[in-house]
Scaffold this active site. Structure first.
Site, PDB file in Angstrom:
ATOM      1  N   THR A  94       5.178  -2.489 -12.261  1.00 50.96           N
ATOM      2  CA  THR A  94       4.424  -1.298 -11.855  1.00 50.96           C
ATOM      3  C   THR A  94       4.993  -0.838 -10.520  1.00 50.96           C
ATOM      4  O   THR A  94       4.876  -1.555  -9.515  1.00 50.96           O
ATOM      5  CB  THR A  94       2.930  -1.625 -11.681  1.00 50.96           C
ATOM      6  OG1 THR A  94       2.425  -2.107 -12.916  1.00 50.96           O
ATOM      7  CG2 THR A  94       2.155  -0.370 -11.282  1.00 50.96           C
ATOM      8  N   LYS A 169       0.668   5.132 -16.318  1.00 50.00           N
ATOM      9  CA  LYS A 169      -0.005   3.910 -15.821  1.00 50.00           C
ATOM     10  C   LYS A 169      -0.884   4.223 -14.604  1.00 50.00           C
ATOM     11  O   LYS A 169      -2.041   3.813 -14.547  1.00 50.00           O
ATOM     12  CB  LYS A 169       1.075   2.878 -15.466  1.00 50.00           C
ATOM     13  CG  LYS A 169       0.665   1.790 -14.527  1.00 50.00           C
ATOM     14  CD  LYS A 169       0.246   0.532 -15.218  1.00 50.00           C
ATOM     15  CE  LYS A 169      -0.314  -0.457 -14.216  1.00 50.00           C
ATOM     16  NZ  LYS A 169      -0.736  -1.688 -14.795  1.00 50.00           N
ATOM     17  N   LYS A 244      -3.087  -1.713  -5.124  1.00 45.66           N
ATOM     18  CA  LYS A 244      -1.660  -1.344  -5.235  1.00 45.66           C
ATOM     19  C   LYS A 244      -1.506  -0.101  -6.126  1.00 45.66           C
ATOM     20  O   LYS A 244      -0.828   0.859  -5.757  1.00 45.66           O
ATOM     21  CB  LYS A 244      -0.864  -2.507  -5.836  1.00 45.66           C
ATOM     22  CG  LYS A 244       0.574  -2.143  -6.176  1.00 45.66           C
ATOM     23  CD  LYS A 244       1.303  -3.203  -6.981  1.00 45.66           C
ATOM     24  CE  LYS A 244       2.652  -2.659  -7.433  1.00 45.66           C
ATOM     25  NZ  LYS A 244       3.453  -3.608  -8.200  1.00 45.66           N
TER      26      LYS A 244
END
Ligand code: NAD
Length: 292
Positions: A94, A169, A244
């Site tokens: 990611t 995402k 994050k």
């Protein structure tokens, strides 16, 4: 059987590499951590001495690394030069959209096929091979990546060109962070009003307040027996990782000129929660912070 280089066999990558072994592939594992490589070897991978050694002659190269800087360095410093022309390059980390785009475009300029393929699902899904992959990159690269990813997941979805897997995402996880905060504060308000948590769940989970945050990761113990709230918020999806992803979403929003006030508020709350020692707990533990 294909030869697959797997770079970054940590909490997520370790389980994913094992599922490639189970799929009948010859998996060469490399990680800066010797312990991580040793665990992968214990489960059937072969140890590689470097990212370059793992990638030479491989049919697919998979990376599962902490952040954009690690990914850019791995590809520019070693993997682009080592990759065979026929190989497919798959970054499952990611990372920020801008880095994913630029690394994907650099691969294309070198005549290499690359996708960004971040995952939804935590370590349990990585171990079980039930991840969902959101994939960005050219059609031809997706076609090569799809059967590799299918060994590790239950769904592999093409989201568009380079960087669009990361875009999907972070947009998804921005919804998740905001709905968890909204769900948690509603449970706290219900408590203070004297409304029983199970009763509130029974109503709201079948009414317009329903969301994945409520029905899968319910932030209070009881209504959803499998939710991390029932085990003191251990395991699940760490608040630090939610933070994050929210930071990545906000960074992308600034670049794109998008207004994301709810995402911004969720990020501020998860930052405060992490600063107060909550980073390792599941992200539903934000309810404890809101309760005060
Ligand atoms: P992790 O820290 O357990 O694993 C990362 C691994 O990469 C470590 O073993 C580290 O030693 C290795 N590494 C770092 N730099 C390297 C390099 N240059 N070469 C080789 N190895 C290197 O982290 P994780 O939880 O497995 O997460 C990996 C990625 O997956 C992250 O981008 C994270 O955001 C994402 N992710 C994690 C989860 C989760 O629940 N843990 C869920 C979805 C996505």
């Amino acid at each position: 059987m294909s030869i697959i280089a797997f770079i970054g066999v940590g909490n997520m990558g370790g389980g994913m590499a094992v599922n490639l072994v189970r799929g009948g592939h010859d998996v060469r594992a490399f990680d800066l951590s010797d312990d991580a490589v040793a665990r992968a070897v214990h489960h059937g991978c072969t140890a590689a001495t470097s990212a370059r050694a793992a990638a030479l002659g491989a049919d697919a190269i998979v990376t599962m690394l902490p952040a954009g800087a690690h990914v850019a360095a791995a590809y520019h410093d070693a993997l682009f030069a080592a990759a065979s022309p026929h190989a497919v390059l798959i970054d499952c980390s990611t990372i920020d959209v801008a880095t994913a785009r630029s690394v994907g475009e650099a691969a294309a300029e070198k005549g290499l096929k690359m996708v960004d393929a971040p995952v939804s699902g935590g370590t349990a899904a990585a171990d079980a091979g039930t991840l969902t992959f959101m994939v960005g990159g050219p059609e031809a690269a997706f076609a090569l990546a799809q059967p590799v990813l299918a060994n590790m997941g239950k769904a592999v979805i093409h989201a568009g060109g380079a960087g669009m897997g990361q875009a999907a995402k972070i947009c998804n996880n921005m919804i998740l962070g905001a709905t968890m905060v909204a769900t948690a504060e509603a449970f706290v308000l219900a408590e203070k009003l004297g409304l029983d948590a199970q009763t509130f769940f029974d109503i709201s989970s079948k009414a317009s307040g329903q969301s994945w945050s409520m029905t899968s990761y319910c932030p209070v113990p009881g209504p959803v027996p499998t939710s991390p709230a029932n085990r003191d918020y251990e395991g699940g999806f760490a608040s630090a990782l939610m933070l994050k992803d929210l930071k990545l979403a906000l960074g992308a929003a600034i670049t794109a000129g998008a207004s994301v006030p709810m995402g911004s508020q969720a990020k501020a709350l998860y930052q405060m929660f992490a600063n107060n020692g909550g980073g390792a707990l599941d992200f539903s533990a934000i309810v404890k912070f809101l309760r005060g």
